[in-house]
Design an enzyme around this catalytic site. Sequence first.
Site, mmCIF file in Angstrom:
data_model
loop_
_atom_site.group_PDB
_atom_site.id
_atom_site.type_symbol
_atom_site.label_atom_id
_atom_site.label_comp_id
_atom_site.label_asym_id
_atom_site.label_seq_id
_atom_site.Cartn_x
_atom_site.Cartn_y
_atom_site.Cartn_z
ATOM 1 N N LYS A 180 -16.026 15.288 -2.358
ATOM 2 C CA LYS A 180 -17.339 15.499 -1.729
ATOM 3 C C LYS A 180 -17.121 16.113 -0.345
ATOM 4 O O LYS A 180 -16.716 15.441 0.599
ATOM 5 C CB LYS A 180 -18.123 14.197 -1.581
ATOM 6 C CG LYS A 180 -19.583 14.517 -1.246
ATOM 7 C CD LYS A 180 -20.304 13.487 -0.434
ATOM 8 C CE LYS A 180 -20.114 13.526 1.047
ATOM 9 N NZ LYS A 180 -20.639 14.717 1.748
ATOM 10 N N GLU A 255 -8.149 9.480 7.693
ATOM 11 C CA GLU A 255 -7.781 10.354 8.821
ATOM 12 C C GLU A 255 -9.013 10.439 9.698
ATOM 13 O O GLU A 255 -10.021 11.037 9.298
ATOM 14 C CB GLU A 255 -7.399 11.757 8.316
ATOM 15 C CG GLU A 255 -6.232 11.790 7.354
ATOM 16 C CD GLU A 255 -4.917 11.448 8.014
ATOM 17 O OE1 GLU A 255 -4.790 11.619 9.238
ATOM 18 O OE2 GLU A 255 -4.015 10.976 7.304
ATOM 19 N N CYS A 289 -10.011 17.169 15.451
ATOM 20 C CA CYS A 289 -9.509 15.803 15.638
ATOM 21 C C CYS A 289 -8.326 15.785 16.598
ATOM 22 O O CYS A 289 -8.099 14.830 17.315
ATOM 23 C CB CYS A 289 -9.116 15.206 14.296
ATOM 24 S SG CYS A 289 -7.913 16.186 13.410
ATOM 25 N N GLU A 387 -14.481 10.074 21.851
ATOM 26 C CA GLU A 387 -14.306 11.414 21.273
ATOM 27 C C GLU A 387 -15.615 12.203 21.449
ATOM 28 O O GLU A 387 -16.651 11.808 20.924
ATOM 29 C CB GLU A 387 -13.977 11.284 19.781
ATOM 30 C CG GLU A 387 -13.623 12.620 19.148
ATOM 31 C CD GLU A 387 -13.401 12.500 17.643
ATOM 32 O OE1 GLU A 387 -14.250 11.915 16.951
ATOM 33 O OE2 GLU A 387 -12.369 13.011 17.175
HETATM 34 P P1 NAD Z 1 -18.462 12.126 9.483
HETATM 35 O O1 NAD Z 1 -17.708 10.844 9.478
HETATM 36 O O2 NAD Z 1 -19.851 12.129 9.994
HETATM 37 O O3 NAD Z 1 -18.545 12.733 7.999
HETATM 38 C C1 NAD Z 1 -17.392 12.944 7.227
HETATM 39 C C2 NAD Z 1 -17.765 12.912 5.751
HETATM 40 O O4 NAD Z 1 -18.218 11.607 5.420
HETATM 41 C C3 NAD Z 1 -18.881 13.880 5.361
HETATM 42 O O5 NAD Z 1 -18.561 14.460 4.110
HETATM 43 C C4 NAD Z 1 -20.078 12.959 5.226
HETATM 44 O O6 NAD Z 1 -21.069 13.427 4.325
HETATM 45 C C5 NAD Z 1 -19.420 11.714 4.681
HETATM 46 N N1 NAD Z 1 -20.206 10.477 4.876
HETATM 47 C C6 NAD Z 1 -21.169 10.216 5.781
HETATM 48 N N2 NAD Z 1 -21.661 8.974 5.595
HETATM 49 C C7 NAD Z 1 -20.978 8.431 4.564
HETATM 50 C C8 NAD Z 1 -21.014 7.164 3.909
HETATM 51 N N3 NAD Z 1 -21.853 6.203 4.263
HETATM 52 N N4 NAD Z 1 -20.151 6.954 2.899
HETATM 53 C C9 NAD Z 1 -19.268 7.895 2.517
HETATM 54 N N5 NAD Z 1 -19.204 9.126 3.092
HETATM 55 C C10 NAD Z 1 -20.045 9.387 4.110
HETATM 56 O O7 NAD Z 1 -17.528 13.156 10.267
HETATM 57 P P2 NAD Z 1 -17.848 14.660 10.639
HETATM 58 O O8 NAD Z 1 -18.875 14.663 11.722
HETATM 59 O O9 NAD Z 1 -18.064 15.444 9.409
HETATM 60 O O10 NAD Z 1 -16.411 15.117 11.234
HETATM 61 C C11 NAD Z 1 -16.016 14.843 12.521
HETATM 62 C C12 NAD Z 1 -15.082 13.648 12.588
HETATM 63 O O11 NAD Z 1 -13.982 13.845 11.701
HETATM 64 C C13 NAD Z 1 -14.455 13.488 13.957
HETATM 65 O O12 NAD Z 1 -14.469 12.128 14.317
HETATM 66 C C14 NAD Z 1 -13.031 13.973 13.770
HETATM 67 O O13 NAD Z 1 -12.097 13.466 14.679
HETATM 68 C C15 NAD Z 1 -12.755 13.563 12.380
HETATM 69 N N6 NAD Z 1 -11.659 14.354 11.827
HETATM 70 C C16 NAD Z 1 -10.439 13.760 11.679
HETATM 71 C C17 NAD Z 1 -9.362 14.503 11.202
HETATM 72 C C18 NAD Z 1 -8.000 13.888 11.001
HETATM 73 O O14 NAD Z 1 -7.204 14.462 10.262
HETATM 74 N N7 NAD Z 1 -7.698 12.766 11.616
HETATM 75 C C19 NAD Z 1 -9.543 15.846 10.864
HETATM 76 C C20 NAD Z 1 -10.802 16.415 11.029
HETATM 77 C C21 NAD Z 1 -11.862 15.653 11.510
#
Ligand code: NAD
Length: 498
Positions: A180, A255, A289, A387
């Site tokens: 997803k 991650e 990230c 962050e």
């Molecule tokens: P997010 O947590 O808002 O969303 C990530 C994913 O989770 C999306 O596909 C979203 O639809 C899904 N999601 C949302 N609510 C959910 C739920 N209740 N259950 C299951 N899935 C759900 O993150 P974002 O805004 O898309 O991305 C930014 C974040 O991602 C930042 O905190 C960043 O640091 C992190 N990130 C981490 C890495 C890493 O490798 N450590 C890499 C890239 C981004």
Amino acid sequence: MIPKTPFQYELWIGGKEVPSQSGKRFDRQSPAHDAVVGEYARADVVDVDAAIEAAREAFDRGPWPNASGAERAKCLLKAADLIRQQKEELALVETLESGKPIAQARDEMDWAAGLWDYAATLSRHIYGDAYNSLGPAMLGLVIREPIGVVGIITPWNFPLLIVSQKLPFALAAGCTCVVKPSELTPGTTLRLGKILAEAGIPDGVVNIVSGFGDPAGAQLSSHPQVDMMSFTGSTSVGKTVINASRGNLKKVELELGGKNPQIIFADADLDAALDAAVFGICFNMGECCNSGSRLLVQRTVGEEFVHRVVELAREVTVGDPLDEKTKVGAIVSEQQFAKIMGYIDQGRRAGANLALGGQPLQILNGRFIEPTVFDSVTPGMAIAKEEIFGPVLSVLTFDTPEQAIEIANSTMYGLSAGVWTRDLDTALSVSRRIRAGTVWVNTFMDGYPELPFGGYKESGQGRELGRFAIDQFTELKTIQLHVGPRTSWWARRRETNA
Ligand code: NAD
């Protein structure tokens, strides 16, 4: 170029494109141009269930888990080739949906293809252990088996790259998957469906559902027929995924976020450190990230160094992501834009000095923010701990290595860090004491498929990439082989009683 009509996408389930059962769809506007660039089927609980059923069937009865490493490798290598062949179109989709500069999106496609290449090498090296030390009557075998159906949830900042940090490794291990992508950037991930079918991956092995966190992501994380979740996103949603996974105790790999320090010692190559400091906060609009969002500078060079950071950051080209020369593109969403501006406001009110930027920019019809630098930041301020995920740099100063380490370790995150010094003792001793999954010395944000990636503390659990990536997607099984006649338990009991 912006397409005249938006790209159209369906769900990818059981090896074919299917509409959502409700017929519902959603769209995506380019954050830079405010034009609709993609329209997608919107997965509901029933669509996620259908995707899981297809993956379950492919795992329990399909050929993929039993295919040889060589057969799997062939498909993964072909997928890498196809990603390279479709690089231009994939990069365009990524730029239109995410707002990132096109030149950077192209690099991302190359990097993603390299991950499929590397995973192919691992699929031929799934090995265990043998114990020939258990006495003449016993041989112990420890083998690795694919863990089963893997749910993969990804964020919007590097859509094809992040799915490529997970999916090819799960496939190399013999798993089947339901992916997803983020609702903001599903295009390139949905395109993977056809790429993987052309690469020879059997129907049902990879299923892709575009939809929202709730209900699609939540249903995937809580579903009893999913054996493992591999999630990249925010720390708060990562915790939700852990809670949702409890019903069947599925394995969870995470991650998550970061607040990564770059530590600049006075003896460093300051020109190189300067370049990395600006790159560290401007790359991908700071929506990364691994962003070097905290700059820790030794006080003796602090003032001069920060002045140079401000002057260089002022030169960075912010503009249309489709322009080859752009270095900083648009901010992905209204919500993210408001979050970044909110932190800029907090920084000002907390007493940090706004040395550069801090304003939205009127470019095209989009959301853009100037590269922003705060100095005189103290470790307790929100802009030093949380962050922001935007082009906002927080500069702190230190006197001793001990102080630098203490500040570096003072957040809930532990994803990555940079250390800049010409002194080997400083480089090694500081790197060893920083609690982060990756430490770069005299470089920043480099990566190799061979090197594991992941976070300490609330930046995640488990590791991606490297040879250990296969471990994540496998279960260990012990097989004990008896050799020769076995002494019966019953006979042994009689002997004891005699
Ligand atoms: P997010 O947590 O808002 O969303 C990530 C994913 O989770 C999306 O596909 C979203 O639809 C899904 N999601 C949302 N609510 C959910 C739920 N209740 N259950 C299951 N899935 C759900 O993150 P974002 O805004 O898309 O991305 C930014 C974040 O991602 C930042 O905190 C960043 O640091 C992190 N990130 C981490 C890495 C890493 O490798 N450590 C890499 C890239 C981004």
